[in-house]
Structure formats: C-alpha cells, structure tokens
Scaffold this active site. Structure first.
Site, PDB file in Angstrom:
ATOM      1  N   GLU A 134       0.463 -38.714  -9.176  1.00  0.00           N
ATOM      2  CA  GLU A 134      -0.774 -38.549  -9.807  1.00  0.00           C
ATOM      3  C   GLU A 134      -1.639 -37.236  -9.348  1.00  0.00           C
ATOM      4  O   GLU A 134      -2.355 -37.279  -8.633  1.00  0.00           O
ATOM      5  CB  GLU A 134      -1.651 -39.971  -9.583  1.00  0.00           C
ATOM      6  N   CYS A 139     -30.637 -20.352  -1.596  1.00  0.00           N
ATOM      7  CA  CYS A 139     -31.393 -20.141  -0.462  1.00  0.00           C
ATOM      8  C   CYS A 139     -30.817 -20.731   0.581  1.00  0.00           C
ATOM      9  O   CYS A 139     -31.407 -21.565   1.511  1.00  0.00           O
ATOM     10  CB  CYS A 139     -32.796 -20.336  -0.770  1.00  0.00           C
ATOM     11  N   ARG A 151      -5.096 -31.270  -8.764  1.00  0.00           N
ATOM     12  CA  ARG A 151      -5.308 -29.975  -8.345  1.00  0.00           C
ATOM     13  C   ARG A 151      -4.128 -29.225  -8.849  1.00  0.00           C
ATOM     14  O   ARG A 151      -4.072 -27.984  -9.537  1.00  0.00           O
ATOM     15  CB  ARG A 151      -5.448 -29.847  -7.074  1.00  0.00           C
TER      16      ARG A 151
END
Length: 401
Positions: free
Chosen positions: A271, A349, A274
């Site tokens: 499975e 920020c 990536r």
C-alpha cells in the site's frame, strides 16, 4: 516526472507574472507521469503481489481517477477517504486502516462494501463484530500486528516499539483464538506495516521475510490459512538526494526470489503512497522579498508551510530549483542574493516557517520563482491551509493523454 515538461510549464507561468496580479503560488501535478509510474511499479511486482495506493499521500480526485485501473485498489484511513474513493468508482477494492475507527466509520465501511478492514485492537475487533452481527453481515478483516522486532532503521516507526498502531505481537495468539468464535468477523490474514520511508531495498526485503516468518508460524500453530498478507508501504523517497532513489527493480527481483523460496500461499499487498506519488508534483512559490539579517540571507516566499508542511514536519531542506524571471516592474533596485547560502522562508508569522535553510545558490532575486520538487505526496494534504487566512495556492493538474 519529466523535468523538462515541468520546467517549461513553470517557467511559462513565471514569465507571465506582472505587477497587477497575485504573486505566483501553485501546486502542479503531472498526471501522465503518475500513470506511467504506477504502471511500472505494478508490472515489476511478482504475480502474487498487488499494489494499492495509500490515498492519504494525495487524495485529490484527479489523482484517484488517474490511478484507477493502474493500481489494484486504494488504501484509506477514514470514512471521508472511503467517500472520496467511492465518488470516483463504486466498485474499486478498498482496504481500511487506521488506529481509531469510530462506530460510524465501521458502519460506513460495511455500507461501502470495503474489501478488508484492518483491525488494530481487541476492542475494535469486538465493536466491528457487534456492528456486523446487528446488520446480519460478516466483515472480512486483517489483524494489524505491531511486531516485537523490526530488522532495520527508518525515518518513522509504527512497530517494533510502543506506538498506537496495531496489536502487540504477544497479544496476537489470544486474538486469533477469539476471532474464531466471533460470528460477525472473518479473518482473512494479517496487516504488518512497521516502518515508513525506508530507502534500502535489501533491508526492506529482510523486513518482508520477517513478516513471512510471523504469518507462517501462526498459520502452522493455529491451523489457519491466510488469504492476504498486507506488508504496508514504508518505501521511501530520498529528499536529501533526489537522484538516489529506492531501487525498486532490484527489490522486486529479490522479492521474486523470496517468494520462490518460501512459496507462501497468501497474496501480498503493498500500500504505497509517498513512493508512488511524490515525484508527480511540485510546489511553486514566488519570491516576494530578499533581505539580509545579522549576516544571513533570507528569501520570503508567497506561500510556506501552511501550503507545504512536509519540510517542517520532517525537518529537512526540501529540494528545489530556481526559475528566473527577468521582468521587474518597480522603479527601484531589485533585492537579490548572489553566490551565498540563503534560507527559504514562508509568509507566516512564525520563525519555524522554513522550507530550506542555508542552501548555497548562484542567484536568487525578488520576483524569481522557486519550485520545490517531490511535492506530489504529503504536501498540500498534511498542511494547515487556513492559518493566518492567506490565499490558497492554485492547484493545476496536467495530463498530456
């Protein structure tokens, strides 16, 4: 991905910028490349193996449609992901993993005709059995094992140590006995996915052999016949050196030899997420400022970790290329850095909004674009999109077929 095709598209987008439009910020995905890559990976596997796509890596509808019929099915980890797959196809095989499955999700899995549900605890097993009995159904399951031993190192560990994933190896015998008296569930095999982002094919073969050992020992001891052994994904991408990739062909040759020697009767499922999708996409962001602070150079991007969290999450310098834009609309000098290390920062920020730190470049100027490669997986889909309410990036899907 075809670097020239990608470059041509991105460079064209970069050159089209002007002062009266938003700075360039986009994900670009090459679907034709993704399709070819899936075909190559799938065809290289031994006949006893199947390739599923773990959609957590990138669950966009164009990606799922591209991989339909070019993989053997999809691996999901939530009811929402089940629904994404079913919106693309009503019958494609789905396997359902994840440590926390609510009753609603288990009900949904049965509603949507999931092929296999990966059970991660005794309580999850008993809940599924109870739900299935109430529906007068039988759910096909794999028990997910957290093995006591994992024979190599990797970036992430889900097994071989205390984690929230799977069932401790020592507890498996009790569940093998229990499952035989639960009428609402039917044991079809094991799911053993212990590591993530392994880059070495030899150690990955050793891992698969260890999984075989566990499955075969339990089959013999309890008189069982497993139909499936899901060995997870776990095959990695080398972000530090994109030219050095996992040797899939060598791994598949070794796997063929291992299967021939051991002759397991169960089918083997990979499975991959990536490894399949990473190089089908890039994240492009325009440089909106370049400055020097206490002797260090910083390039501020239109974008950042709220779009592309992977570098911050994994704490690495993400690979990139610079796309130069010669147009400069302002009547004052163009900020730039030459032949020096530069840190690529986002617009948030927070000082942690860094995509690459102290990387030496020849030239980078305000108005140039940076294209982060290997961004097709775990990029947009793991990011905190709405922090500070900045505009989302454009998302472009290219397909030359």
């Amino acid at each position: 991905m075809n670097p020239q095709r990608l470059y041509d598209y991105l460079h064209g987008r970069a050159q089209s910028g002007s002062a009266d439009i938003q700075p360039v910020c986009a994900y670009v995905y090459d679907l034709a490349h993704l399709r070819r890559r899936a075909d190559i990976l799938r065809c290289s596997l031994p006949a006893q193996c199947q390739l599923f796509y773990a959609i957590k890596a990138n669950s966009d509808e164009p990606v799922l449609k591209t991989l339909l019929n070019h993989t053997d099915g999809f691996e999901v980890a939530s009811l929402g992901e089940i629904q994404r797959v079913r919106a693309v196809d009503s019958a494609v095989p789905i396997v359902f993993g994840g440590p926390g499955k609510s009753d609603i999700e288990l009900e949904g899995a049965l509603d949507q005709r999931i092929m296999l549900i990966h059970v991660e605890s005794e309580h999850q097993l008993r809940r599924l059995d109870w739900i299935a009995q109430c529906r007068h159904e039988v759910a096909d399951v794999l028990l997910r094992v957290n093995p006591a031993h994992v024979p190599q190192e990797a970036t992430l560990h889900m097994g071989g140590q205390a984690t929230q994933f799977g069932i401790e190896e020592a507890q498996i015998p009790d569940l093998l006995r229990l499952i035989q008296i639960l009428p609402g569930v039917r044991l079809k095999g094991l799911h053993i996915h212990a590591i993530s982002n392994n880059l070495d094919p030899d150690t990955h073969l050793a891992l698969i052999a260890h999984y075989f050992d566990l499955a075969e020992a339990w089959q013999r001891h309890y008189g069982l016949k497993f139909d499936w052994l899901n060995v997870g994904g776990g095959i990695g991408v080398n972000y530090a050196d994109p030219g050095s990739s996992f040797d899939w062909e060598n791994f598949c040759a070794g796997l063929s030899a291992l299967i021939a020697a051991r002759q397991p009767e169960f089918r083997i499922v990979f499975e991959c997420g990536r490894f399949l999708a990473a190089d089908c996409g890039c994240y492009m962001s325009e440089v909106i400022d370049v400055k020097t602070t206490y002797g260090k150079h910083f390039a501020i991007l239109r974008g950042g970790s709220h779009h592309f969290r992977l570098p911050v999450s994994w704490q690495h310098n993400h690979p990139f290329i610079i796309l130069e834009r010669e147009s400069w609309p302002y009547p004052f000098p163009r900020p730039a850095v030459h032949d020096a290390p530069v840190t690529l920062c986002g617009e948030l920020c927070t000082p942690k909004d860094i995509l690459a730190r102290d990387v030496r470049i020849k030239q980078l100027r305000a108005g140039d674009c940076v294209a982060f490669l290997l961004a097709g997986a775990y990029g947009w889909h793991i990011s905190h999109h709405d922090f500070l309410s900045h505009l989302h990036p454009e998302r472009v899907f290219l397909d030359n077929c």
